[in-house]
Design a protein around this motif. Structure first.
Motif, short mmCIF file in Angstrom:
data_model
loop_
_atom_site.label_atom_id
_atom_site.label_comp_id
_atom_site.label_asym_id
_atom_site.label_seq_id
_atom_site.Cartn_x
_atom_site.Cartn_y
_atom_site.Cartn_z
N SER A 173 -1.56 -8.22 -2.96
CA SER A 173 -2.11 -7.71 -4.21
C SER A 173 -3.42 -8.37 -4.59
O SER A 173 -4.04 -8.02 -5.57
CB SER A 173 -1.09 -7.91 -5.33
OG SER A 173 -0.87 -9.29 -5.51
N LYS B 182 -0.31 6.93 -6.17
CA LYS B 182 -0.81 6.52 -7.49
C LYS B 182 -2.32 6.30 -7.48
O LYS B 182 -2.86 5.59 -8.32
CB LYS B 182 -0.11 5.23 -7.92
CG LYS B 182 1.41 5.36 -8.00
CD LYS B 182 2.09 4.04 -8.26
CE LYS B 182 3.58 4.12 -7.99
NZ LYS B 182 3.91 4.19 -6.53
N LEU B 183 -2.97 6.95 -6.52
CA LEU B 183 -4.41 6.70 -6.37
C LEU B 183 -5.19 7.11 -7.61
O LEU B 183 -6.18 6.50 -7.98
CB LEU B 183 -4.95 7.44 -5.14
CG LEU B 183 -4.34 6.98 -3.82
CD1 LEU B 183 -4.84 7.85 -2.67
CD2 LEU B 183 -4.69 5.51 -3.56
N LEU C 250 -8.36 -0.38 -1.54
CA LEU C 250 -8.28 1.06 -1.33
C LEU C 250 -9.66 1.69 -1.32
O LEU C 250 -9.92 2.69 -0.65
CB LEU C 250 -7.47 1.71 -2.45
CG LEU C 250 -5.98 1.43 -2.49
CD1 LEU C 250 -5.42 1.82 -3.86
CD2 LEU C 250 -5.27 2.21 -1.39
N GLU C 251 -10.54 1.10 -2.09
CA GLU C 251 -11.84 1.71 -2.39
C GLU C 251 -12.65 2.08 -1.13
O GLU C 251 -13.21 3.17 -1.07
CB GLU C 251 -12.62 0.79 -3.32
CG GLU C 251 -13.54 1.53 -4.23
CD GLU C 251 -14.18 0.62 -5.26
OE1 GLU C 251 -13.47 -0.24 -5.81
OE2 GLU C 251 -15.38 0.78 -5.49
N TYR D 260 -4.27 6.82 -10.53
CA TYR D 260 -4.14 5.79 -11.57
C TYR D 260 -4.97 4.56 -11.20
O TYR D 260 -5.41 3.82 -12.06
CB TYR D 260 -2.68 5.40 -11.76
CG TYR D 260 -1.84 6.59 -12.19
CD1 TYR D 260 -1.77 6.95 -13.54
CD2 TYR D 260 -1.17 7.36 -11.25
CE1 TYR D 260 -1.04 8.06 -13.92
CE2 TYR D 260 -0.43 8.47 -11.63
CZ TYR D 260 -0.37 8.81 -12.96
OH TYR D 260 0.34 9.91 -13.36
N ALA D 261 -5.15 4.38 -9.86
CA ALA D 261 -5.96 3.25 -9.41
C ALA D 261 -7.43 3.49 -9.77
O ALA D 261 -8.15 2.55 -10.08
CB ALA D 261 -5.81 3.06 -7.91
N TRP E 264 0.91 2.32 -3.47
CA TRP E 264 -0.30 2.93 -4.04
C TRP E 264 -0.47 4.40 -3.63
O TRP E 264 -1.19 5.15 -4.31
CB TRP E 264 -1.55 2.17 -3.59
CG TRP E 264 -1.96 1.01 -4.46
CD1 TRP E 264 -2.19 -0.26 -4.05
CD2 TRP E 264 -2.23 1.03 -5.87
NE1 TRP E 264 -2.56 -1.05 -5.11
CE2 TRP E 264 -2.60 -0.28 -6.24
CE3 TRP E 264 -2.17 2.01 -6.87
CZ2 TRP E 264 -2.92 -0.64 -7.56
CZ3 TRP E 264 -2.49 1.66 -8.18
CH2 TRP E 264 -2.85 0.34 -8.51
N ARG F 168 -5.93 -3.42 -5.32
CA ARG F 168 -6.48 -2.09 -5.63
C ARG F 168 -7.87 -1.96 -5.00
O ARG F 168 -8.25 -0.90 -4.51
CB ARG F 168 -6.56 -1.93 -7.15
CG ARG F 168 -6.95 -0.56 -7.63
CD ARG F 168 -7.16 -0.55 -9.13
NE ARG F 168 -8.27 -1.41 -9.53
CZ ARG F 168 -9.54 -1.01 -9.62
NH1 ARG F 168 -9.86 0.23 -9.38
NH2 ARG F 168 -10.49 -1.86 -9.98
N HIS F 169 -8.61 -3.07 -5.02
CA HIS F 169 -9.96 -3.07 -4.44
C HIS F 169 -9.95 -2.63 -2.98
O HIS F 169 -10.90 -2.04 -2.50
CB HIS F 169 -10.56 -4.47 -4.51
CG HIS F 169 -10.58 -5.07 -5.87
ND1 HIS F 169 -9.44 -5.42 -6.54
CD2 HIS F 169 -11.61 -5.39 -6.67
CE1 HIS F 169 -9.77 -5.92 -7.72
NE2 HIS F 169 -11.07 -5.92 -7.82
N TYR G 227 0.82 -1.22 0.00
CA TYR G 227 0.00 0.00 0.00
C TYR G 227 0.85 1.27 0.00
O TYR G 227 0.38 2.32 -0.45
CB TYR G 227 -1.02 -0.03 1.14
CG TYR G 227 -2.20 -0.89 0.74
CD1 TYR G 227 -3.08 -0.44 -0.25
CD2 TYR G 227 -2.41 -2.14 1.30
CE1 TYR G 227 -4.13 -1.23 -0.67
CE2 TYR G 227 -3.47 -2.93 0.89
CZ TYR G 227 -4.33 -2.47 -0.10
OH TYR G 227 -5.37 -3.24 -0.53
#
Lengths: 497, 312
Positions: free
Chosen positions: A463, A149-150, A483-484, A152-153, A146, A480-481, A143
């Motif tokens: 990941s 790069k949020l 982070l949501e 881009y996520a 990330w 990535r999920h 993390y």
């Protein structure tokens, strides 16, 4: 036996080979007698305390604060201040810097954390050393990457932090669950109030020392300890914008009721009753290892444990024979011994729950098998257990036991396997064992489970998103999920694309 | 000529859910299990037990073009009494040599309990006519070899002519009469664990007393996962037939620590019944001195220099 069957030579085998104790040294860990709460970068004295113990010996380890609603409010206020005071607006690469630091410090101090995790939670040192610690550090590393790069996520969605996250974690993977909660929350720019489980607070408290070492700004992470009442206070606290809970379905439902209509965001990662499905073409010896890893890993205190074994009927006998033989080689005992495979049950309360459900299983008519095994007199122990002759309608096939207890059922066709696997209120994970690649995909499409493992089990990676269907909860952690749930996202139309 | 049984009108189908099935091996999970067993921490008296057992299981080996009677005689003396300063250190299981050196080895180890094993069947490639191989086997047995280490015909195996491989093992078994037969699969040439399992079952079905990983002539000889794969095949044969077949990893086991890992794997896969040189051998040469060094360290608390252990 014919002469072919008996080895020649006549050198007798020994009666046994007992491994000498190989305990990991405890002296890498220094405990305080008494812990308060970590609020705003400082320790505050706790008004009330309780004693935390080692479940393997029932030895008291330290006095732990039982946070009152007022203390929780103080922690939430500290988190709010830290959020407003810069954490939400500092450059994302600065946030990443702190997360990278935390990850590296965890790696450096991993032995200390692993010993403490096993001491306070009862899990075998080989698991805390080889699984919990490396994965916890990996989560922070992941993390950290990330944080800047949020955009881009989530392209065209203007990701922004939510605010203060209230996080309540379970006792089965104390430090790892802390990492799963804190790393994405911080990467996304939130601040945190976290409560470790009542029975396993020590690694979370040691983690406060890591936060100081990493020079994380005060108040970004606040740790309060206590039982369910403290958890309830976090859920209710005015200043909390998002609640993340991992634990029992019962408590999860209560939280959801409490939060209805409040506008607070919520993610829940709850129980499971996963099916581990073995087809007749599977590599049998490896499948048996997968079964063992699926249910006896961490004493079965795993929400995604493969607690229901579905075996294709044509290979039922060899699989059960191999499994029983393998069970006899499991080494149950001192969690700090490097050769221990199965450690102590986390608490007296959990042990009683396991005992109750196992008694129900026997009453229902299932056949119980436990390998010959001596467990220490002190502490909380449960011998690895297998139930055969289990019907889908038995409670041991439906309810989460959260202990080293496996229920074996059979199926005849892939359709029946899917039907039985999905026939539960839960839907967290499943395992499929077959040599046929096309069947793996066919099964994965039909299994209603957040994770489907193929020819492996209980494998985690930062990941890879993790989370449930149905009563196993909602929201995903990891990848990535993950982070949501910690971001506000605008859809692109509202901002003109 | 011995042959696999011919079935009238048709072909054999497995009609019962029985073991051993040829089945398959999952490489990832196999390697994971082998790695996890290798992490066992074996200390103090448990370690001394393992080290002494390892010595008793060693097939002390020299298989070089430059082998001479003098070299083999020295090796045999080492086999009988590995550590002259400690008479209580046991002898190794056997010396393993090329056919021409069998007479020397036999003369040297007579009545000491140490066995003589000879490689045969056009070791290491096995690429010779069957009659020549059988003749070689008969000759080494006549010369007094107690054990024959044969190689399978990998060319036949890899081209799917399993019956030929099977047939050859049956014939060699026959030719080796009372000598113990170890069948070398040469796993590095088989390419997959599935093949290793298939070849293991084939060799056991044809009458192997032991199955052995490697000739030691190729890189990638014995490894923990490949040995585990073979032990699992042995276990299946035992479960189904009650027959106890031996195992011999060979090649690449040089350190005492590795030997202990192999023994832990054996112990936790086949059980304590297999912890005997009748059922497990380690094919090695330099391993012995490292085990001696570790044993002396366990006894005295300090490591001694290599100069205190004989090079043979």
């Amino acid at each position: 036996m014919t002469d072919l069957e008996r080895p020649r030579g006549g050198v007798p085998a020994p009666k046994d080979w007992t491994y000498a104790p190989a305990p990991e040294a405890r002296d890498v860990v220094t405990l305080a007698d008494r812990y308060g709460h970590f609020v705003g970068g400082e320790w505050i004295e706790a008004e009330e305390t309780y004693t935390t113990i080692s479940p393997a010996t029932e030895e008291p380890l330290a006095e732990i604060g039982q946070a009152t609603p007022a203390e929780v409010e103080r922690a939430v206020a500290a988190a709010r201040d830290a959020y407003d005071d810069g954490w939400s607006t500092i450059s994302p690469s600065e946030r990443a810097k702190y997360l990278f630091r935390i990850a590296r410090i965890l790696q450096e101090r991993s032995r200390e954390f692993a010993v403490l995790e096993s001491l306070n939670g009862g899990k075998p040192i080989k698991e805390s050393r080889d699984v919990d610690l490396p994965l916890a550090a990996a989560h922070f590393f992941y993390y950290a990457g990330w944080a800047d790069k949020l955009e881009y996520a989530f392209p065209n969605q203007r990701p922004r932090p939510i605010g203060v996250a209230g996080q309540i974690i379970p006792w089965n993977f104390p430090l790892l669950m802390l990492a799963w909660k804190i790393a994405p929350a911080l990467a996304a720019g939130n601040t945190v109030v976290l409560k470790p489980a009542e029975t396993t607070p020590l690694t979370a408290l040691l983690f406060c020392d890591v936060l100081r070492q990493a020079e994380l700004p005060a108040g970004v992470v606040n740790i309060v300890t206590g039982d369910g009442a403290t958890g309830a206070a976090i859920v209710k606290a005015e200043g909390v914008d998002k609640v993340a809970f991992t634990g029992s379905t019962e408590v999860g439902k209560a939280i959801q009721r409490e939060l209805a209509g409040t506008g607070k965001k919520l993610t829940l990662e709850l129980g499971g009753k996963a099916a581990n499905i073995i087809f007749d073409d599977a590599a049998l010896d490896q499948a048996v290892e997968g079964i063992v890893n699926g249910i006896y890993f961490n004493q079965g205190h795993v929400c995604c444990a493969g607690s229901r074994l579905l075996v294709q009927e044509s290979i039922y006998e060899p699989v059960v024979d191999k499994l029983k033989r393998r069970l006899a080689t499991l080494r149950v005992g001192d969690p700090l011994d490097k050769n221990t495979d199965v450690g102590a049950i986390n608490s007296k309360q959990q042990l009683e729950k396991i005992q109750e459900l196992v008694a129900v299983g026997e009453e229902e008519g299932a056949e119980i098998y436990q390998p010959p095994c001596r467990v220490p007199e002190k502490g909380y122990w449960f011998v690895p257990t297998v139930f055969t002759n289990v019907a889908q309608s038995y409670r041991i096939a439906q309810e989460e036991i959260f202990g080293p207890v496996l229920s074996i059922l059979t199926f005849r066709t892939p359709d029946e396997a899917v039907e039985k696997a999905n026939n539960t209120p839960y839907g967290l994970s499943a395992g499929v064992w077959t040599e046929k690649g096309s069947r793996i995909l066919w099964m994965a499409e039909r299994l209603r489970a957040g994770v489907v493992w193929a020819n492996t089990y209980n494998r985690f990676d930062p990941s890879s998103p993790f989370g449930g269907y149905k009563e196993s909860g909602f929201g995903r952690e990891g990848g990535r999920h993950g982070l949501e749930p910690y971001l506000q996202l605008d859809d692109s139309e509202a901002f003109g694309g | 000529m011995a042959q696999a049984p011919v079935l009238p009108r048709g072909f054999e189908l497995p009609l019962e859910p029985r073991l051993p099935r040829i089945g398959s091996v999952d490489a990832v999970a196999l390697e994971e299990r082998a790695a996890s067993l290798a992490k066992r921490s074996i200390k103090r008296e448990a370690k001394v037990f393992a080290l002494e057992l390892a010595i008793r299981m060693i097939d002390l080996t020299t298989l070089e073009g430059q082998d001479t009677p003098g070299k083999v005689a020295a090796l045999a003396s080492k086999a009988i009494r590995p550590d002259p300063t400690h008479a209580d250190i046991p002898s190794v299981a056997a010396v393993c040599v090329y056919p021409n050196l069998v007479p020397t080895a036999v003369a040297r180890v007579r009545e000491t309990g140490v066995k003589v094993a000879s490689v045969a069947t056009a070791f290491p490639s096995g690429q010779s006519p069957l009659d020549a191989k059988l003749e070689e086997v008969r000759w080494v047995v006549e010369q007094g070899a107690d054990e024959v280490d044969m190689v399978i015909d990998r060319g036949a195996f890899l081209s799917g002519r399993y019956a030929k491989v099977y047939d050859e093992i049956v014939r060699v078994k026959d030719a080796s009469s009372s000598a113990h037969l170890k069948v070398i699969l040469e796993v590095a040439e088989l390419g997959t664990y599935d093949n290793v399992r298939r070849a293991s079952l084939l060799a056991m079905a044809a009458g192997a007393d032991f199955i052995k990983t490697s000739t030691g002539k190729l890189p990638g000889a014995a490894t923990l996962p490949v040995t585990l794969c073979m032990l699992e095949a042995i276990r299946d044969v035992y479960e189904e037939t009650g027959r106890m077949v031996g195992m011999k990893p060979a090649g690449g086991i040089r350190q005492a620590k590795q030997a202990v890992q192999y023994l832990v794997q054996l112990h936790e896969t086949l059980g304590v019944e297999w912890l005997t040189p009748d059922l497990y051998r380690i094919g090695a040469s330099s391993l012995l001195n490292d085990v001696l060094m570790q044993l002396r360290k366990e006894r005295t608390g300090v490591y001694q220099s290599g100069d205190y252990f004989t090079l043979d």
